[in-house]
Design a protein around this motif. Structure first.
Motif, mmCIF file in Angstrom:
data_model
loop_
_atom_site.group_PDB
_atom_site.id
_atom_site.type_symbol
_atom_site.label_atom_id
_atom_site.label_comp_id
_atom_site.label_asym_id
_atom_site.label_seq_id
_atom_site.Cartn_x
_atom_site.Cartn_y
_atom_site.Cartn_z
ATOM 1 N N VAL A 270 -65.771 59.514 -9.276
ATOM 2 C CA VAL A 270 -66.664 60.117 -10.268
ATOM 3 C C VAL A 270 -65.853 60.780 -11.372
ATOM 4 O O VAL A 270 -66.151 60.615 -12.569
ATOM 5 C CB VAL A 270 -67.611 61.132 -9.594
ATOM 6 C CG1 VAL A 270 -68.352 61.958 -10.652
ATOM 7 C CG2 VAL A 270 -68.614 60.412 -8.707
ATOM 8 N N ALA A 271 -64.806 61.539 -10.994
ATOM 9 C CA ALA A 271 -63.969 62.200 -12.007
ATOM 10 C C ALA A 271 -63.265 61.174 -12.888
ATOM 11 O O ALA A 271 -63.146 61.355 -14.106
ATOM 12 C CB ALA A 271 -62.952 63.103 -11.316
ATOM 13 N N ARG A 272 -62.800 60.095 -12.277
ATOM 14 C CA ARG A 272 -62.151 59.020 -13.042
ATOM 15 C C ARG A 272 -63.112 58.413 -14.057
ATOM 16 O O ARG A 272 -62.758 58.190 -15.223
ATOM 17 C CB ARG A 272 -61.663 57.953 -12.074
ATOM 18 C CG ARG A 272 -61.075 56.703 -12.715
ATOM 19 C CD ARG A 272 -61.172 55.515 -11.771
ATOM 20 N NE ARG A 272 -62.569 55.177 -11.463
ATOM 21 C CZ ARG A 272 -62.929 54.433 -10.423
ATOM 22 N NH1 ARG A 272 -62.026 53.964 -9.587
ATOM 23 N NH2 ARG A 272 -64.216 54.164 -10.223
ATOM 24 N N LYS A 277 -65.128 57.774 -19.733
ATOM 25 C CA LYS A 277 -66.163 57.910 -20.753
ATOM 26 C C LYS A 277 -65.717 58.832 -21.883
ATOM 27 O O LYS A 277 -66.118 58.657 -23.038
ATOM 28 C CB LYS A 277 -67.452 58.439 -20.126
ATOM 29 C CG LYS A 277 -68.141 57.438 -19.201
ATOM 30 C CD LYS A 277 -69.377 58.052 -18.561
ATOM 31 C CE LYS A 277 -70.016 57.066 -17.579
ATOM 32 N NZ LYS A 277 -71.201 57.672 -16.895
ATOM 33 N N ALA A 278 -64.919 59.843 -21.530
ATOM 34 C CA ALA A 278 -64.451 60.799 -22.534
ATOM 35 C C ALA A 278 -63.204 60.309 -23.253
ATOM 36 O O ALA A 278 -62.693 60.994 -24.143
ATOM 37 C CB ALA A 278 -64.175 62.149 -21.870
ATOM 38 N N GLY A 279 -62.703 59.117 -22.875
ATOM 39 C CA GLY A 279 -61.496 58.589 -23.509
ATOM 40 C C GLY A 279 -60.235 59.322 -23.121
ATOM 41 O O GLY A 279 -59.256 59.340 -23.878
ATOM 42 N N GLY A 280 -60.241 59.918 -21.922
ATOM 43 C CA GLY A 280 -59.094 60.693 -21.478
ATOM 44 C C GLY A 280 -58.001 59.849 -20.857
ATOM 45 O O GLY A 280 -58.138 58.633 -20.671
ATOM 46 N N GLU A 281 -56.907 60.515 -20.524
ATOM 47 C CA GLU A 281 -55.789 59.868 -19.846
ATOM 48 C C GLU A 281 -56.181 59.530 -18.407
ATOM 49 O O GLU A 281 -57.168 60.061 -17.880
ATOM 50 C CB GLU A 281 -54.572 60.793 -19.852
ATOM 51 C CG GLU A 281 -54.038 61.115 -21.242
ATOM 52 C CD GLU A 281 -53.440 59.891 -21.917
ATOM 53 O OE1 GLU A 281 -52.821 59.072 -21.197
ATOM 54 O OE2 GLU A 281 -53.612 59.744 -23.137
ATOM 55 N N PRO A 282 -55.444 58.640 -17.737
ATOM 56 C CA PRO A 282 -55.725 58.360 -16.326
ATOM 57 C C PRO A 282 -55.719 59.640 -15.489
ATOM 58 O O PRO A 282 -54.960 60.579 -15.763
ATOM 59 C CB PRO A 282 -54.591 57.415 -15.923
ATOM 60 C CG PRO A 282 -54.175 56.758 -17.203
ATOM 61 C CD PRO A 282 -54.342 57.807 -18.262
ATOM 62 N N LEU A 283 -56.570 59.659 -14.497
ATOM 63 C CA LEU A 283 -56.674 60.809 -13.606
ATOM 64 C C LEU A 283 -55.512 60.804 -12.620
ATOM 65 O O LEU A 283 -55.291 59.816 -11.903
ATOM 66 C CB LEU A 283 -57.999 60.755 -12.839
ATOM 67 C CG LEU A 283 -58.247 61.858 -11.815
ATOM 68 C CD1 LEU A 283 -58.511 63.188 -12.512
ATOM 69 C CD2 LEU A 283 -59.429 61.489 -10.900
ATOM 70 N N SER A 284 -54.766 61.892 -12.553
ATOM 71 C CA SER A 284 -53.677 62.007 -11.581
ATOM 72 C C SER A 284 -54.257 62.216 -10.189
ATOM 73 O O SER A 284 -55.122 63.077 -9.993
ATOM 74 C CB SER A 284 -52.764 63.185 -11.933
ATOM 75 O OG SER A 284 -52.149 62.980 -13.191
#
Length: 638
Positions: A270-272, A277-284
């Motif tokens: 879900v966080a990924r 959707k927000a165009g963020g970096e990959p989730l660590s």
């Protein structure tokens, strides 16, 4: 992570600045950006700062009210709409000012209206009192000392122990509870003169009196009703996604623990997706792997999540660590002996996150309890004599746990359905015969505590008093679910995880322990939790299209206990030998040392599972006692 501390004198004397300074020094590891202070004649509030702040006061410009808070408020907009929140307060510490607005509106009932994780203290100059509150589930810790002349509080016990008028005598009942893994007393600490503010409680203190109140508990009458299965699933997904979203929004450096199980994988996916959707970096993501202990390893499930993309994985080799070796940064934080044997895995993953620059970590701690496996439904089916439905559901659960479907189902049918319907005299005879066939040794449950110590502190009566609710038989799924949600081990573990993460400059956040999600799941009909033999059914169905099917519909679950026992029997042996030698003299007032050493010999010979946890606990206690800040031990229980 920041922290809070402070003192109020209750006898009219002026507060000593040196005492506030001593508390600040003991918490300097929480304050890389320094600390802020508010001080008047009889009161002082302090706040450790993990980030620079322009305002230099301990709180705000609100007349007659000052606050120090460790908080993340999730319903800011709602509170702002319902209160006299002032636009000028937007430029300052937003969460603290939201709390103050709630206090101005609802007074001591303000905590009931807040959502999120928090521990805060307000000085009300008009009423000349302090008001302290802790969040509903107990994520943010808060401790206090209360005596006729003074009241002191802090995010860590050591800050309170730095005060010259607080004794460090040990609470022997708490030591006994620690050794026997009894978490039912939620207020006690290991120090007689220091208490913890329990989850969902507030306390007010003025010159003449103090009042401690519980402001919330899960409602046993809670009902979550929807029109059909689709509506249940849609509602669950909406609440669960919001629980993850509010813990990641406006926050940089967010990572996630990923074990490969249903809980951590659901949060990670879900966080990924929110990140994408927000165009963020990959989730660590941070995972423990156990290549040399296959029974504990979940690498293939972890990889299944990673293969879906959107994640940057980091791995800690959990099978090469030592569960008895505490990192220096953790020793600096710990005020009580560690009660979680696998916490060393978190230390390893937090260390990786710290090196990677992550400041917030999402943790799937005990989604089992929030969602519920739903097995209490089997009791309901048996009580209602719904045999076909019982056989279908119980057989599926049995297969998931490697049990005999026939024996498992017949057990529920007999004890839950048939036996209660028998005439009273016959029922009692059958129950007495069944108990007589089960070997029992009630007098030995407290081993290896010394029997004279057990008698002296009244441990048997204490255990019976605080643990009575745990022993109750449950008539349905909701009663069983509620019992687990309110078990003291939950806030105790959240507190331990919070302290452990703080040692690495990290704030842990727990989406499954969102109040809205807890209440929603508690109120669900039992067939939404257990369906077609699938436990935690609402989570599995709610994650459809989000979670890889291999995890969504997996029945098995690895056991970290295998890795723990393996490490304790190998790399931990030298430490156990050292601790149970001369170093063990420090626990001799409480522990039967010959029996302890016999248990150690048995474990060294055959790795007996029943001995592993108790040996680890006593070794951990010995190490803590040799390095703890207490000034002495009392032989009189509190």
């Amino acid at each position: 992570m920041s922290g809070v501390f402070g003192i109020m004198t209750r006898n009219g004397n002026e507060l000593e600045q040196s005492e506030l300074d001593a508390m600040a020094r003991r918490l300097r590891h929480r304050a890389p950006a320094g600390h802020r202070l508010f001080r008047r004649h009889e009161v002082g509030l302090g706040q450790c700062r993990d980030l620079p702040a322009e305002n230099t006061g301990a709180a705000t410009k609100t007349p007659n009210l000052q606050i120090t808070a460790l908080a993340r408020i999730d319903n800011r907009d709602e509170i702002i709409r319902q209160t006299d929140f002032r636009p000028s307060e937007l430029s300052e510490d937003l969460d603290s000012n939201v709390i103050l607005a709630a206090y101005r509106r609802w007074g001591e009932h303000c905590a009931e209206h807040l959502l999120g994780d928090f521990a805060f203290v307000i000085w009300d100059a008009e009423k000349r009192r302090v008001y302290c509150a802790r969040d509903h589930l107990g994520v943010m810790p808060l401790y206090y000392h209360l005596c006729p002349s003074r009241f002191a509080f802090a995010s860590e016990i050591k800050a309170i122990l730095s005060l010259p008028w607080v004794r460090g005598d040990l609470d022997e009942l708490k030591i006994a509870d620690y050794i026997n893994s009894n978490f039912d007393d939620v207020k006690r600490t290991h120090f007689c003169e220091i208490s913890r503010l329990p989850a969902a409680h507030w306390i007010t203190v003025d010159e003449k009196s103090s009042t401690l109140r519980k402001y919330w508990a899960p409602d046993p009458g809670q009902k979550t009703l929807r029109k059909n299965d689709k509506d249940y699933v849609d509602s669950f997904r909406e609440i669960f996604e919001e629980a993850v979203r509010c813990r990641t929004q406006n926050t940089e450096g967010v990572g996630s623990l990923l074990s490969g199980g249903l809980d951590s994988s659901s949060i990670t996916c879900v966080a990924r997706d929110l990140n994408r959707k927000a165009g963020g970096e990959p989730l660590s993501t941070f995972s423990s792997i156990f290549m040399s202990v296959p029974a504990s390893d979940e690498s293939r499930f972890i990889q299944t999540v990673i293969d879906d993309g959107g994640c940057l994985p980091f791995y800690f080799e959990g099978d090469k660590a030592n569960p008895l070796m505490t990192p220096p940064s953790v020793r600096q934080i710990e005020d009580e002996p560690c009660g979680a044997p696998n916490l060393f895995l978190n230390w390893g993953m937090y260390g990786l996150a710290q090196k990677n620059g992550n400041r917030v970590i999402l943790d799937g701690f005990d989604g089992d309890t929030t969602i519920s496996h739903g097995t209490g439904y089997l009791i309901e089916l048996a009580r209602e004599w719904r045999w076909w439905k019982l056989a279908r559901e119980a057989s599926g659960v049995a297969r998931s746990n490697g049990l005999s479907p026939i024996k498992y189902t017949s057990g529920y049918a007999w004890y839950g359905g048939i036996l209660p319907k028998l005439p009273g005299r016959l029922r009692h005879v059958l129950q007495r015969r069944a108990r007589s066939r089960v070997p029992r040794d009630d007098a030995k449950w407290y081993q290896p505590l010394r029997e004279e110590f057990v008698d002296r502190i009244g441990l048997l009566d204490h255990r019976e008093h605080v643990g009575r609710e745990r022993k109750r038989k449950f008539a349905n799924e909701k009663e069983m679910h509620l019992n687990l949600l309110t078990w003291g081990v939950m806030p105790a573990t959240l507190e331990m995880l919070s302290h452990a993460a703080t040692a690495f400059g990290i704030e842990p956040r727990f989406p499954f322990w969102d109040k809205r999600l807890v209440e929603f799941c508690l109120g669900l009909p039992p067939d939404q939790k257990l369906r077609d033999g699938w436990t935690r059914s609402i989570l599995r169905r709610g994650m459809d299209g989000i979670l890889p099917a291999a995890i969504q519909w997996r029945r098995d679950k690895s056991n970290l206990g295998h890795n723990f026992e393996h490490l304790l029997a190998t790399v931990g042996q030298k430490r156990l030998r050292d601790d149970f030698g001369k170093r063990a003299e420090i626990v001799e007032p409480w522990i039967d040392l010959p029996l302890l050493r016999s248990m150690h010999s048995r474990f060294a010979a055959n790795k007996s599972r029943e001995d592993a946890l108790i040996l680890w606990k006593i070794s951990t206690l010995i190490t803590w006692l040799h390095s703890s800040p207490h000034t002495g031990s009392s032989t009189t229980p509190r």
